[in-house]
Write an enzyme that holds these catalytic residues in place. Structure first.
Site, PDB file in Angstrom:
ATOM      1  N   LYS A 100       0.819  -1.233   0.000  1.00  0.00           N
ATOM      2  CA  LYS A 100       0.000   0.000   0.000  1.00  0.00           C
ATOM      3  C   LYS A 100       0.839   1.262   0.000  1.00  0.00           C
ATOM      4  O   LYS A 100       0.437   2.273  -0.570  1.00  0.00           O
ATOM      5  CB  LYS A 100      -1.002  -0.015   1.152  1.00  0.00           C
ATOM      6  CG  LYS A 100      -0.531   0.625   2.448  1.00  0.00           C
ATOM      7  CD  LYS A 100      -1.407   0.339   3.587  1.00  0.00           C
ATOM      8  CE  LYS A 100      -1.197  -0.983   4.190  1.00  0.00           C
ATOM      9  NZ  LYS A 100      -0.080  -1.428   4.895  1.00  0.00           N
ATOM     10  N   LYS A 200      -4.726   3.897   2.984  1.00  0.00           N
ATOM     11  CA  LYS A 200      -5.790   3.072   2.398  1.00  0.00           C
ATOM     12  C   LYS A 200      -6.974   3.935   1.943  1.00  0.00           C
ATOM     13  O   LYS A 200      -7.510   3.726   0.852  1.00  0.00           O
ATOM     14  CB  LYS A 200      -6.235   2.008   3.401  1.00  0.00           C
ATOM     15  CG  LYS A 200      -5.164   0.935   3.633  1.00  0.00           C
ATOM     16  CD  LYS A 200      -5.511   0.053   4.827  1.00  0.00           C
ATOM     17  CE  LYS A 200      -4.488  -1.060   5.022  1.00  0.00           C
ATOM     18  NZ  LYS A 200      -4.665  -1.764   6.303  1.00  0.00           N
TER      19      LYS A 200
HETATM   20  N1  HSE Z   1      -1.143  -3.437   9.929  1.00  0.00           N
HETATM   21  C1  HSE Z   1      -2.263  -3.599   9.060  1.00  0.00           C
HETATM   22  C2  HSE Z   1      -3.520  -3.790   9.893  1.00  0.00           C
HETATM   23  C3  HSE Z   1      -2.040  -4.770   8.147  1.00  0.00           C
HETATM   24  O1  HSE Z   1      -3.421  -3.907  11.131  1.00  0.00           O
HETATM   25  O2  HSE Z   1      -4.609  -3.786   9.370  1.00  0.00           O
HETATM   26  C4  HSE Z   1      -2.719  -4.668   6.825  1.00  0.00           C
HETATM   27  O3  HSE Z   1      -2.412  -3.502   6.124  1.00  0.00           O
END
Ligand code: HSE
Length: 405
Positions: A100, A200
């Site tokens: 990402k 995201k």
């Molecule tokens: N560290 C991220 C989470 C993993 O806890 O959702 C997926 O991007």
């Protein structure tokens, strides 16, 4: 025969190799051609692992092999992932990535490079792990104007908030527990400060509108200031505290934010607990659509990567273009974004009630049984108005945005 090269044999990369091997019949049948992993690139050796037979340490071998049609990038990080992906696309190979950070930083550029070389650049796994969300946004929801996206986009923080809610524990002890269980990284900053969710929501919003929402421009607030008292007040309001990545179309502009928010049971995201992720998309025709599943984990994330590999294989001759240009969004100035706010101030109700009314106007008081502080929910006001009123009061302990009437 479709030949795949995998860059990085970590959790997700090894999951991709496993799926291409274990579901080979299904995958080959569905793409109408045989598929195999021809190479895996990693700096490390894996003595005793069957991957040894296809392991290479030199990226040039994969880049220069004309038999490699599709490259999977599961190395993570920006460099050398960016240089490797760019070189593969320029060599006419399609690239599927779970990275990402790479997509948020270089999405429009790599999409254009893919177009210029008749290749695909696909990144389903970069948001929501195994949850299908990128392709649905690009295809199934195509006829709609996307009005709003709100997502529980980070499993670590959703796990922490869920544990705090269910056990009444404080943030620090739940974080330690989550680290011991492997649900939180040793350095949890990117998750708990909201940076992961920020990238995201930037990716999803950019795809929804085809323009570039730079994640640096998104107001981002993590969950480190959420206390067990905040959770007790949420309980008193029959609400839950979640951290949302959200964006909304307002006229020709978009407002976007990552922040903790109180939601009530009427919100479809209310029952999304633990490490699960979910994304609620509102289209102007389809209405509310919700996507739910595992936002992380080896096979869930690898399954999304392999779905991209299959998409690239099926569209080898005519790659489907991803709509995401580098034209910048016009963002609603953060100070003009509107919300209701749950606010806690120090001191008794008698000390505060009149001053709060003067600063914020009509508010709804919230009682969770703490005599040394006063809590209330405001009417819908702008961020700018909130800041001004909070400054006037001078004794705010915490605030959380409220997403119900
Ligand atoms: N560290 C991220 C989470 C993993 O806890 O959702 C997926 O991007």
């Amino acid at each position: 025969m479709i030949n795949v090269g995998v860059l990085g044999y970590g959790t997700v990369g090894s999951g991709v190799v496993d799926i291409i091997r274990d579901n080979n019949g299904i995958i080959s049948g569905r793409i109408g051609d045989e598929i195999r992993t021809k190479y895996v690139l990693d700096l490390r050796d894996f003595p005793g692992d069957p991957v040894e037979e296809i392991l290479v340490h030199d990226f040039e071998i994969i880049k220069n092999d004309p038999e490699v049609h599709i490259v999977v990038e599961t190395m993570g990080g920006l460099h050398p992932a960016y240089e490797f992906v760019k070189a593969c696309l320029e060599a006419g190979k399609s690239v599927c990535t779970s990275n990402k950070a790479l997509v948020a930083d270089f999405g429009p550029e790599l999409i254009q490079t893919a177009k210029d070389h008749n290749a695909s650049f696909l990144f389903e796994a970069s948001v929501g792990g195994g949850i299908p969300i990128i392709r649905p946004l690009q295809s199934s929801l195509n006829p709609d104007e996307i009005e709003e996206i709100s997502g529980i986009l980070n499993g670590t923080t959703n796990y922490i908030l869920t544990e705090m809610t269910q056990k009444g524990s404080d943030f620090d002890s739940v974080l330690k527990e989550a680290q011991a269980l492997g649900y939180a990284e040793a350095d949890p900053t990117a998750d708990v400060e909201g940076h992961d969710a920020c990238r995201k929501i930037a990716i999803l919003t950019s795809l929804a509108y085809g323009k570039n929402l730079d994640f640096h421009d998104i107001y981002t607030e993590g969950i480190t200031k959420i206390t067990d008292r905040d959770i007790a007040y949420a309980n008193a309001l029959q609400a839950k505290v979640k951290i949302f990545g959200s964006s909304k179309k307002i006229g020709d502009q978009v407002s976007a934010m990552v922040a903790p928010v109180m939601i009530d049971a009427a919100n479809p995201l209310y029952s999304v607990d633990g490490v699960f992720n979910a994304i609620l998309v509102k289209g102007n025709m389809v209405g509310d659509v919700m996507f739910y599943g595992q936002g992380a984990g080896k096979l869930a994330t690898a399954s999304a990567v392999v779905s991209d590999v299959m998409e690239a294989a099926i569209h080898m001759d005519k790659p489907a273009g991803v709509q995401w240009t580098d034209e910048k969004f016009s963002l609603v100035p953060f100070a003009d974004s509107k919300s209701r706010f749950f606010v806690r101030v120090s001191g008794t109700a008698a000390d505060n009630a009149a001053k709060v009314k003067e600063a914020f106007g009509a508010v709804k008081e919230v009682d969770a049984g703490f005599a040394d502080e006063y809590a209330f929910v405001t009417e819908e006001i702008t961020e700018g108005a909130y800041e001004k009123a909070a400054e006037t009061l001078g004794n705010v302990l915490n605030k959380i945005r409220v997403a119900f009437a």
